[in-house]
Design an enzyme around this catalytic site. Sequence first.
Site, PDB file in Angstrom:
ATOM      1  N   GLY A 102       0.786  -1.236   0.000  1.00  0.00           N
ATOM      2  CA  GLY A 102       0.000   0.000   0.000  1.00  0.00           C
ATOM      3  C   GLY A 102       0.815   1.282   0.000  1.00  0.00           C
ATOM      4  CB  SER A 788      34.530  -9.901  27.687  1.00  0.00           C
ATOM      5  OG  SER A 788      33.178  -9.760  27.344  1.00  0.00           O
ATOM      6  CG  ASP A 793      31.768   1.744  29.106  1.00  0.00           C
ATOM      7  OD1 ASP A 793      31.351   2.912  29.195  1.00  0.00           O
ATOM      8  OD2 ASP A 793      31.638   0.897  30.003  1.00  0.00           O
TER       9      ASP A 793
HETATM   10  C1  PEP Z   1      29.970  -2.466  28.103  1.00  0.00           C
HETATM   11  O1  PEP Z   1      30.496  -1.396  28.348  1.00  0.00           O
HETATM   12  O2  PEP Z   1      29.739  -2.853  26.954  1.00  0.00           O
HETATM   13  C2  PEP Z   1      29.547  -3.341  29.202  1.00  0.00           C
HETATM   14  C3  PEP Z   1      29.063  -4.542  28.950  1.00  0.00           C
HETATM   15  O3  PEP Z   1      29.608  -2.845  30.454  1.00  0.00           O
HETATM   16  P1  PEP Z   1      28.549  -1.842  31.085  1.00  0.00           P
HETATM   17  O4  PEP Z   1      27.396  -1.738  30.136  1.00  0.00           O
HETATM   18  O5  PEP Z   1      28.171  -2.403  32.388  1.00  0.00           O
HETATM   19  O6  PEP Z   1      29.361  -0.582  31.187  1.00  0.00           O
HETATM   20 MG    MG Z   2      31.312  -1.091  30.359  1.00  0.00          MG
END
Ligand code: PEP
Ligand code: MG
Length: 906
Positions: A102, A788, A793
């Site tokens: 549409g 990780s 951030d």
């Molecule tokens: C990030 O920064 O991706 C993270 C997982 O930590 P937080 O969100 O707690 O700062």
């Molecule tokens: Mg973080």
Amino acid sequence: MKRVFFFGNGQAEGAGLGKERLGGKGAGLAEMTALGIPVPPGFTIETSVCADYTKSGSVDGLKPEVNAALERLEQAAGRRFGDPGNPLLVSVRSGARSSMPGMMDTILNLGLTGKTIRGLAAVSGDRFAFDCRRRFLQMYGDIVLEVPKHEFEKVLGEKRRERGASSDAELTVEDLAETVRRYEEIIRKKTGDPFPDDPQAQLWGAIGAVFRSWDNERAKTYRKLHRIPGDWGTAVNVQAMVFGNRGETSATGVAFTRDPSTGEKKFYGEFLPNAQGEDVVAGIRTPRPLNSDGSGRSLEETMPQAYRELLRVQDLLEKRFHDMQDLEFTIEEAKLYLLQTRNGKRTGFAAVRIATDMVEEGLIDETEALMRVEPEQLVQLLAPVFDNKEKSAAVGGGKLLGKGLPAGPGAACGQIAFDAASAVRMAAGGNPVVLVREETSPEDIAGMHASAGILTTRGGMTSHAAVVARGMGKTCVVGAGEITVDPEKGELRAKNQTAREGDWISIDGTTGEVLLGRIATRPSEVLQVALEKNLPPEKSPVFQAFDRILGWADKRRRLGVRANADTPTDAQVAVIFGAEGIGLCRTEHMFFEEKRILAVREMILAENAEGRRAALSRILPMQREDFVGIFREMGRRPVTIRLLDPPLHEFLPNEESALSRTASELKVPVEKLRDRVRQLHEANPMLGHRGCRLGITHPEIYETQVRAIFEAAAEVARSGDQPRPEVMIPLVGTSAEFEKLKVLVDETEKKVEKETGQRIAYTVGTMIEIPRAALVAGRIAQNCDFFSFGTNDLTQMTFGYSRDDAASFLPAYIESGILPEDPFASLDQSGVGELVAIATERGRKANPKLKIGVCGEHGGDPSSIEFFHKTGLDYVSCSPFRVPVARLAAARAALSEGKEAVSSTA
Ligand code: PEP
Ligand code: MG
């Protein structure tokens, strides 16, 4: 190069060319024609012409090809375009590569002029001819000549009122002829010219308008929502008209080869007798069912022969396309014609069910099934449903306003908005909204997107509202005819009850019920089987299909999938959804718990390390207990525990009233507390005294946490389990920070090991969430077990956009195209992603055993997951409810490896 493709009489020049060139509609018409299915003859102008038209504003170069195709069309139809004796009329329709229901324009009955109307009347009667001319003037006037639609509607409305007619069908030939005259007058007045009475001029006007409609506002909004590239363009299909409005043996309708809401293998659809196609899709008249329902009104009962033919055709088409088809058909004087076939839009429920059923039926293989379900669609299967008891109580209490058709399953409860703009405004205020309309139209698209649910009082399962809601995965009820909507007064009425804008309403998209007020929801069927265990799996086809598709996904994915979980309950849900470990346990959430916050505050107020230790010693057993619970839930699966991350001031109160209350709880003068708050205040806390910086300046905090982790692990190990803690240091920017804190972890572990006599296998790693850490990853990795990526951030610091403040400008950036999407939701692959790639490469080079994952929000986003797969990460970690999404996305990433280039932001 050839750009116009004829189809008709069993031959299709475009067969096999596909949607890219012919658009979905054109490709479907070509394939159907080639299969010998009855399709009115026509031709398709390919999509690439749209871009040429947009650039040059002209299609003149196309004339010889179009004229040649038109000639073939005339031969196939046995009628000539513009022939006053027996005129050929055509439809001119849009048709993009991906369906945009549409959103673009269509013109029917084209070729009807002051002369040809006489021929049409001679063959089909005056009434029919004038009705066609009226419809044509209205459509062409609105779309090509841009005369406002309501001008025409006003005239028709007046005519109906004059005659006391409740529908157009009650108008006489004279009424229609008079309406046509008045339409012509309106057009002359508004455009300064008479209505174009030359069929060729009409045709080229319509072709240009269809190309232009690719760039109308609603099409652009739709493309943005569905990520359809703006340079694809639409094809134009010109096709001989067949008439569903030629009396009671004629009809028009739509059908699905399977139920688009539930996926059940059941031919399904709706039709309107004596009507043209747009009447069904517009949702103005409530259509009738195709299958016999005992009412005597179904197609099966009223036109059994056409129904049988339709059944044969739908089966043929599903087998040809190996997917659920959405068909449009017209029956002209008992003869069936197919006008469209395409892969039908479907809910998440239907997507999963159809994909798994088709594997069982041998129509597709498991790999294809995985590509048929968008990972995001799985979220619908986990969405809550209404609590049956509460709903029954509400029905008993007279709250049931009515029942419509269940067009989009799920439960939605929100405040009523009567128009799209209000829905957008109200949703921005934070409360869920239910958009309530008589019917929706493409203009409502933004409001539908902003709403939690959509309710219409007219229209069927294939009305605009139903189709669009299904595509968006929204809860939707359509055609709730007992409810009257009065947008002028801003109220709806049903069963002596009235509700106004802002009042709460609950709609059940699985049953079609509409109830006044707020109704509590309960877990979805999948959760009832998997988590609550109060529904046996064999009683839930939804669960079975969900489970099967994820099982296939697990066989194909390379990426591991973990969950971000902070509590034993989260951990339990994560395991049920298939998480292979915890990728992020944020320990600060444990600090905030009501019983602990006082001890945390005492720790912050303490004058020295001794004082802090005393307060921490009271936190230690509580934190140990949390870890015991999580380790027990996770068994031998790895559990990544991040040491404290947020700045300390986040644990202290701010408001004056809370300050004095807390001071008295802590038995300290309020001044002392206020001073500490002032001391800890930071102008940019996101870049301040947080993460490992806390661990460096207040080692006793990290020591306590590490102790809690290993004491908990020892306790769990003593009872026979094998916990696998992974201690993670946040916000590392230099290798020295990491080295120093790794020593702290190792030494603390040694102490606990000595005390408990339990040797626990553990690892120590870091988050990579500061751009510098990504660059010096080689050095950090030397002594580190895992990385990780904290992409939340990392995005913040790479762009320099504060996570807390970006909302004030990000929407404007996305709106204006500076950013393609929110980089906090979907990874910026060329910028932040580059840092991820650099850190992965440098880290692995320095330490080939380094394990690498991601635990930012992006770990649950399908397109980011594809990037992490390609970059060679070991796992993604996301919230427990997104674990199924991530499992499927990871499998699809593995399957499509090498097939597509990664999209990127410059
Ligand atoms: C990030 O920064 O991706 C993270 C997982 O930590 P937080 O969100 O707690 O700062
Ligand atoms: Mg973080």
